[in-house]
Design a protein around this motif. Structure first.
Motif, short mmCIF file in Angstrom:
data_model
loop_
_atom_site.label_atom_id
_atom_site.label_comp_id
_atom_site.label_asym_id
_atom_site.label_seq_id
_atom_site.Cartn_x
_atom_site.Cartn_y
_atom_site.Cartn_z
N THR A 3 53.95 16.22 64.69
CA THR A 3 52.76 15.46 64.70
C THR A 3 53.34 14.04 63.78
OG1 THR A 3 51.35 17.36 64.28
CG2 THR A 3 50.54 15.17 63.36
N THR A 4 52.81 12.95 64.30
CA THR A 4 53.00 11.72 63.68
C THR A 4 51.88 11.22 62.72
OG1 THR A 4 51.91 10.14 65.38
CG2 THR A 4 54.18 11.17 65.63
N GLN A 5 52.05 10.17 61.95
CA GLN A 5 50.82 9.63 61.27
C GLN A 5 50.23 8.44 61.82
OE1 GLN A 5 49.98 11.31 58.48
NE2 GLN A 5 51.49 12.93 59.13
N THR A 6 50.83 8.28 63.02
CA THR A 6 50.33 6.96 63.85
C THR A 6 48.99 7.33 64.23
OG1 THR A 6 52.71 6.35 64.13
CG2 THR A 6 50.74 5.25 65.40
N SER A 7 47.95 6.52 63.91
CA SER A 7 46.58 6.70 64.67
C SER A 7 46.61 6.66 66.15
CB SER A 7 45.46 6.00 63.94
OG SER A 7 45.81 4.52 63.98
N GLN A 8 47.58 5.76 66.56
CA GLN A 8 47.64 5.67 68.04
C GLN A 8 48.12 6.54 68.82
OE1 GLN A 8 45.39 3.03 69.71
NE2 GLN A 8 44.62 3.40 67.29
N ALA A 9 48.92 7.43 67.96
CA ALA A 9 49.74 8.49 68.98
C ALA A 9 48.88 9.19 69.99
CB ALA A 9 50.22 9.35 67.96
N TRP A 66 43.51 9.04 73.47
CA TRP A 66 43.17 10.42 73.12
C TRP A 66 44.21 10.91 72.31
CZ3 TRP A 66 39.02 12.25 73.63
CH2 TRP A 66 38.68 13.62 74.24
N THR A 67 43.61 11.08 71.14
CA THR A 67 44.56 11.31 69.92
C THR A 67 43.98 12.72 69.31
OG1 THR A 67 42.97 10.22 68.32
CG2 THR A 67 44.70 8.99 69.38
N VAL A 68 44.87 13.44 68.50
CA VAL A 68 44.09 14.31 67.55
C VAL A 68 42.86 14.39 67.10
CG1 VAL A 68 45.02 15.89 65.59
CG2 VAL A 68 46.59 15.42 67.24
N PRO A 69 42.64 13.40 66.41
CA PRO A 69 41.31 13.31 65.81
C PRO A 69 40.32 13.11 66.83
CG PRO A 69 42.62 11.69 64.58
CD PRO A 69 43.51 12.23 65.79
N ALA A 70 40.49 12.35 68.03
CA ALA A 70 39.74 12.32 69.26
C ALA A 70 39.17 13.57 69.52
CB ALA A 70 40.23 11.37 70.33
N VAL A 71 40.20 14.49 69.93
CA VAL A 71 40.21 15.84 70.41
C VAL A 71 39.29 16.69 69.51
CG1 VAL A 71 41.32 17.82 71.25
CG2 VAL A 71 42.14 15.66 71.88
N SER A 72 39.59 16.49 68.22
CA SER A 72 38.82 17.29 67.16
C SER A 72 37.66 17.18 67.23
CB SER A 72 39.65 17.18 65.75
OG SER A 72 41.00 17.61 65.85
N SER A 84 39.22 22.89 64.00
CA SER A 84 40.18 22.45 65.38
C SER A 84 41.48 21.87 65.04
CB SER A 84 39.28 21.72 66.23
OG SER A 84 38.60 20.57 65.73
N ALA A 85 41.47 20.85 63.99
CA ALA A 85 42.31 20.14 63.74
C ALA A 85 43.61 20.95 63.42
CB ALA A 85 42.42 19.23 62.43
N SER A 86 43.29 22.37 62.64
CA SER A 86 44.55 23.18 62.33
C SER A 86 45.03 24.00 63.62
CB SER A 86 43.86 24.37 61.36
OG SER A 86 44.98 25.05 61.06
N LEU A 87 44.06 24.15 64.33
CA LEU A 87 44.61 24.82 65.68
C LEU A 87 45.30 23.93 66.62
CD1 LEU A 87 41.21 27.01 66.76
CD2 LEU A 87 43.53 27.80 65.82
N GLY A 95 54.63 23.70 70.97
CA GLY A 95 55.22 22.89 72.30
C GLY A 95 54.15 23.00 73.20
N LEU A 96 52.90 23.41 73.03
CA LEU A 96 51.91 23.35 74.05
C LEU A 96 51.05 21.98 73.98
CD1 LEU A 96 50.73 27.10 73.42
CD2 LEU A 96 51.45 25.82 75.44
N ALA A 97 51.38 20.98 72.96
CA ALA A 97 50.93 19.72 73.22
C ALA A 97 51.95 18.89 72.47
CB ALA A 97 49.43 19.67 72.58
N VAL A 98 51.71 17.72 72.96
CA VAL A 98 52.85 16.57 72.32
C VAL A 98 52.12 15.46 71.95
CG1 VAL A 98 53.46 15.85 74.57
CG2 VAL A 98 55.12 15.51 72.35
N GLU A 99 52.52 14.81 70.86
CA GLU A 99 51.87 13.44 70.36
C GLU A 99 53.07 12.52 70.81
OE1 GLU A 99 49.05 12.87 66.83
OE2 GLU A 99 50.62 14.16 66.37
#
Length: 210
Positions: A3-9, A66-72, A84-87, A95-99
Protein backbone atom coordinates in the motif's frame (compact mmCIF):
# COMPACT_ATOMS: atom_id res chain seq x y z
CA UNK A 1 3.59 -4.10 -4.19
CA UNK A 2 2.47 -2.71 -0.87
CA UNK A 3 0.00 0.00 0.00
CA UNK A 4 1.28 3.45 -0.89
CA UNK A 5 0.51 6.73 0.80
CA UNK A 6 -0.22 8.43 -2.51
CA UNK A 7 -3.83 9.50 -2.74
CA UNK A 8 -3.77 9.01 -6.52
CA UNK A 9 -2.65 5.37 -6.39
CA UNK A 10 -5.10 3.36 -8.47
CA UNK A 11 -6.47 0.12 -7.02
CA UNK A 12 -6.70 -2.86 -9.40
CA UNK A 13 -7.98 -6.38 -8.72
CA UNK A 14 -5.69 -9.31 -9.47
CA UNK A 15 -6.91 -12.82 -10.23
CA UNK A 16 -9.50 -14.62 -12.32
CA UNK A 17 -12.99 -15.34 -10.99
CA UNK A 18 -13.76 -19.08 -11.06
CA UNK A 19 -17.33 -19.01 -9.75
CA UNK A 20 -19.41 -19.21 -6.58
CA UNK A 21 -19.81 -22.60 -4.89
CA UNK A 22 -22.19 -24.03 -2.29
CA UNK A 23 -20.49 -26.96 -0.54
CA UNK A 24 -23.70 -28.34 1.01
CA UNK A 25 -27.05 -28.75 -0.76
CA UNK A 26 -29.70 -26.37 0.56
CA UNK A 27 -27.22 -24.44 2.71
CA UNK A 28 -26.68 -20.70 2.64
CA UNK A 29 -22.96 -21.28 3.13
CA UNK A 30 -20.94 -20.43 0.05
CA UNK A 31 -17.54 -19.27 -1.13
CA UNK A 32 -16.19 -17.54 -4.20
CA UNK A 33 -13.16 -18.95 -6.00
CA UNK A 34 -10.50 -16.67 -7.48
CA UNK A 35 -7.46 -18.08 -9.27
CA UNK A 36 -4.27 -16.18 -8.54
CA UNK A 37 -1.32 -17.57 -10.48
CA UNK A 38 -1.29 -21.31 -9.80
CA UNK A 39 -3.34 -21.00 -6.60
CA UNK A 40 -7.10 -20.80 -6.09
CA UNK A 41 -8.37 -18.67 -3.21
CA UNK A 42 -11.76 -19.15 -1.57
CA UNK A 43 -13.21 -15.80 -0.49
CA UNK A 44 -16.13 -15.21 1.83
CA UNK A 45 -18.89 -12.77 0.87
CA UNK A 46 -17.26 -9.72 2.46
CA UNK A 47 -13.84 -10.19 0.90
CA UNK A 48 -15.34 -11.11 -2.45
CA UNK A 49 -17.56 -8.01 -2.43
CA UNK A 50 -14.48 -5.84 -1.99
CA UNK A 51 -12.51 -7.77 -4.62
CA UNK A 52 -15.42 -7.29 -7.03
CA UNK A 53 -15.65 -3.57 -6.21
CA UNK A 54 -11.96 -3.21 -7.03
CA UNK A 55 -13.00 -3.84 -10.65
CA UNK A 56 -14.76 -0.47 -10.61
CA UNK A 57 -18.34 0.73 -10.77
CA UNK A 58 -20.19 2.23 -13.70
CA UNK A 59 -21.35 5.36 -11.87
CA UNK A 60 -17.96 6.98 -11.22
CA UNK A 61 -16.52 9.65 -13.57
CA UNK A 62 -13.58 8.26 -15.55
CA UNK A 63 -11.31 11.12 -14.47
CA UNK A 64 -11.64 10.19 -10.79
CA UNK A 65 -9.06 7.55 -9.76
CA UNK A 66 -10.37 4.32 -8.29
CA UNK A 67 -8.43 4.22 -5.04
CA UNK A 68 -8.60 2.35 -1.73
CA UNK A 69 -10.59 5.20 -0.10
CA UNK A 70 -12.95 5.32 -3.09
CA UNK A 71 -13.60 1.57 -2.89
CA UNK A 72 -14.09 1.79 0.88
CA UNK A 73 -16.64 4.54 0.33
CA UNK A 74 -18.44 2.47 -2.32
CA UNK A 75 -18.47 -0.52 0.02
CA UNK A 76 -20.18 1.37 2.84
CA UNK A 77 -23.67 0.73 1.48
CA UNK A 78 -23.00 -2.91 0.61
CA UNK A 79 -21.12 -3.84 3.77
CA UNK A 80 -22.55 -1.62 6.53
CA UNK A 81 -20.56 -1.76 9.75
CA UNK A 82 -17.66 -3.62 8.14
CA UNK A 83 -14.08 -2.29 8.33
CA UNK A 84 -13.66 -2.43 4.57
CA UNK A 85 -10.34 -0.56 4.60
CA UNK A 86 -8.80 -3.29 6.76
CA UNK A 87 -10.17 -6.02 4.48
CA UNK A 88 -8.86 -4.19 1.41
CA UNK A 89 -5.39 -3.99 2.91
CA UNK A 90 -5.65 -7.74 3.48
CA UNK A 91 -6.40 -8.28 -0.21
CA UNK A 92 -3.38 -6.13 -1.07
CA UNK A 93 -1.13 -8.14 1.25
CA UNK A 94 -2.34 -11.40 -0.30
CA UNK A 95 -1.77 -10.18 -3.85
CA UNK A 96 -5.47 -10.22 -4.76
CA UNK A 97 -5.31 -6.48 -5.39
CA UNK A 98 -2.55 -4.03 -6.22
CA UNK A 99 -2.09 -0.28 -5.96
CA UNK A 100 -0.38 1.49 -8.86
CA UNK A 101 0.88 4.93 -7.88
CA UNK A 102 1.96 7.59 -10.38
CA UNK A 103 5.44 6.68 -11.57
CA UNK A 104 5.01 2.97 -10.75
CA UNK A 105 3.07 1.90 -13.84
CA UNK A 106 6.05 0.39 -15.68
CA UNK A 107 7.14 -1.64 -12.64
CA UNK A 108 3.57 -2.89 -12.22
CA UNK A 109 3.40 -3.81 -15.93
CA UNK A 110 6.68 -5.75 -15.70
CA UNK A 111 5.26 -7.90 -12.89
CA UNK A 112 1.82 -8.65 -14.30
CA UNK A 113 0.23 -10.07 -17.39
CA UNK A 114 -3.26 -9.54 -18.78
CA UNK A 115 -5.58 -12.43 -19.55
CA UNK A 116 -8.10 -11.94 -22.37
CA UNK A 117 -11.68 -13.15 -22.52
CA UNK A 118 -14.45 -13.05 -25.13
CA UNK A 119 -13.96 -12.43 -28.86
CA UNK A 120 -12.47 -9.65 -30.93
CA UNK A 121 -15.22 -8.27 -33.20
CA UNK A 122 -13.21 -5.62 -35.07
CA UNK A 123 -14.51 -2.16 -35.97
CA UNK A 124 -17.45 -0.99 -38.07
CA UNK A 125 -18.12 1.26 -41.05
CA UNK A 126 -20.17 3.54 -38.78
CA UNK A 127 -17.40 3.95 -36.16
CA UNK A 128 -14.10 2.80 -37.69
CA UNK A 129 -12.15 4.45 -34.85
CA UNK A 130 -13.60 2.01 -32.28
CA UNK A 131 -12.98 -1.73 -32.01
CA UNK A 132 -15.43 -4.02 -30.20
CA UNK A 133 -14.89 -6.99 -27.89
CA UNK A 134 -17.66 -9.35 -26.85
CA UNK A 135 -19.59 -12.25 -28.36
CA UNK A 136 -20.87 -12.89 -31.87
CA UNK A 137 -23.23 -10.04 -32.78
CA UNK A 138 -23.15 -8.84 -29.17
CA UNK A 139 -20.40 -6.30 -28.43
CA UNK A 140 -19.68 -5.81 -24.74
CA UNK A 141 -17.15 -2.96 -24.86
CA UNK A 142 -15.72 -0.66 -27.53
CA UNK A 143 -12.11 0.48 -27.27
CA UNK A 144 -9.46 2.39 -29.19
CA UNK A 145 -7.10 0.71 -31.61
CA UNK A 146 -4.33 0.95 -28.99
CA UNK A 147 -6.27 -0.98 -26.36
CA UNK A 148 -7.61 -3.46 -28.91
CA UNK A 149 -4.09 -4.26 -30.15
CA UNK A 150 -2.95 -4.89 -26.58
CA UNK A 151 -6.00 -7.05 -25.86
CA UNK A 152 -5.30 -9.15 -28.98
CA UNK A 153 -1.78 -9.84 -27.75
CA UNK A 154 -2.83 -11.00 -24.27
CA UNK A 155 -2.81 -14.76 -25.10
CA UNK A 156 0.97 -14.52 -25.58
CA UNK A 157 1.36 -14.70 -21.79
CA UNK A 158 3.93 -11.89 -21.89
CA UNK A 159 4.10 -9.20 -19.25
CA UNK A 160 1.99 -6.13 -19.90
CA UNK A 161 5.18 -4.11 -20.32
CA UNK A 162 6.66 -6.55 -22.86
CA UNK A 163 3.42 -6.32 -24.86
CA UNK A 164 3.60 -2.53 -24.87
CA UNK A 165 7.22 -2.59 -26.00
CA UNK A 166 6.53 -5.12 -28.75
CA UNK A 167 3.56 -3.21 -30.15
CA UNK A 168 5.51 0.07 -30.11
CA UNK A 169 8.37 -1.64 -31.99
CA UNK A 170 5.97 -3.09 -34.57
CA UNK A 171 4.38 0.32 -35.13
CA UNK A 172 7.74 2.00 -35.66
CA UNK A 173 8.89 -0.75 -38.05
CA UNK A 174 5.69 -0.22 -40.06
CA UNK A 175 6.55 3.46 -40.43
CA UNK A 176 4.22 4.78 -37.75
CA UNK A 177 5.11 8.01 -36.01
CA UNK A 178 2.07 8.72 -33.83
CA UNK A 179 3.40 9.17 -30.27
CA UNK A 180 0.46 7.30 -28.71
CA UNK A 181 1.42 4.21 -30.75
CA UNK A 182 5.23 4.23 -30.84
CA UNK A 183 5.92 5.07 -27.17
CA UNK A 184 5.46 2.01 -24.90
CA UNK A 185 4.81 4.16 -21.84
CA UNK A 186 1.98 5.96 -23.64
CA UNK A 187 0.58 2.61 -24.75
CA UNK A 188 0.64 1.48 -21.13
CA UNK A 189 -1.03 4.68 -19.96
CA UNK A 190 -3.81 4.24 -22.53
CA UNK A 191 -4.43 0.69 -21.37
CA UNK A 192 -4.48 1.52 -17.65
CA UNK A 193 -6.85 4.41 -18.31
CA UNK A 194 -9.32 1.88 -19.74
CA UNK A 195 -8.53 -0.95 -17.33
CA UNK A 196 -11.50 -0.68 -14.96
CA UNK A 197 -14.23 -0.77 -17.65
CA UNK A 198 -12.50 -3.79 -19.19
CA UNK A 199 -12.13 -5.52 -15.83
CA UNK A 200 -15.71 -4.72 -14.84
CA UNK A 201 -17.00 -6.23 -18.11
CA UNK A 202 -14.82 -9.35 -17.57
CA UNK A 203 -13.09 -8.70 -20.90
CA UNK A 204 -9.72 -8.99 -19.17
CA UNK A 205 -8.23 -10.07 -15.85
CA UNK A 206 -4.85 -9.40 -14.27
CA UNK A 207 -2.45 -12.11 -13.20
CA UNK A 208 0.95 -11.94 -11.44
CA UNK A 209 3.95 -13.30 -13.28
CA UNK A 210 5.89 -16.09 -11.57
Amino acid sequence: MTTTQTSQAVLLPVGQFFGTFYPVAGSAERYHRVRLGDEVWELDDQRFTLWALAHGTGDRPAEQPWTVPAVSEAAASQLPGVDSASLLHGLLAEGLAVEVAPGEAVEFARRHRVGARMLGLGNSAEQPWLWSIGFFERPVVSVTRTVYDLWERCPSGESLWTMCQALADEEREAGGTEPELVDPERLLTSFLRTAHPLLRASVVYLDPLP
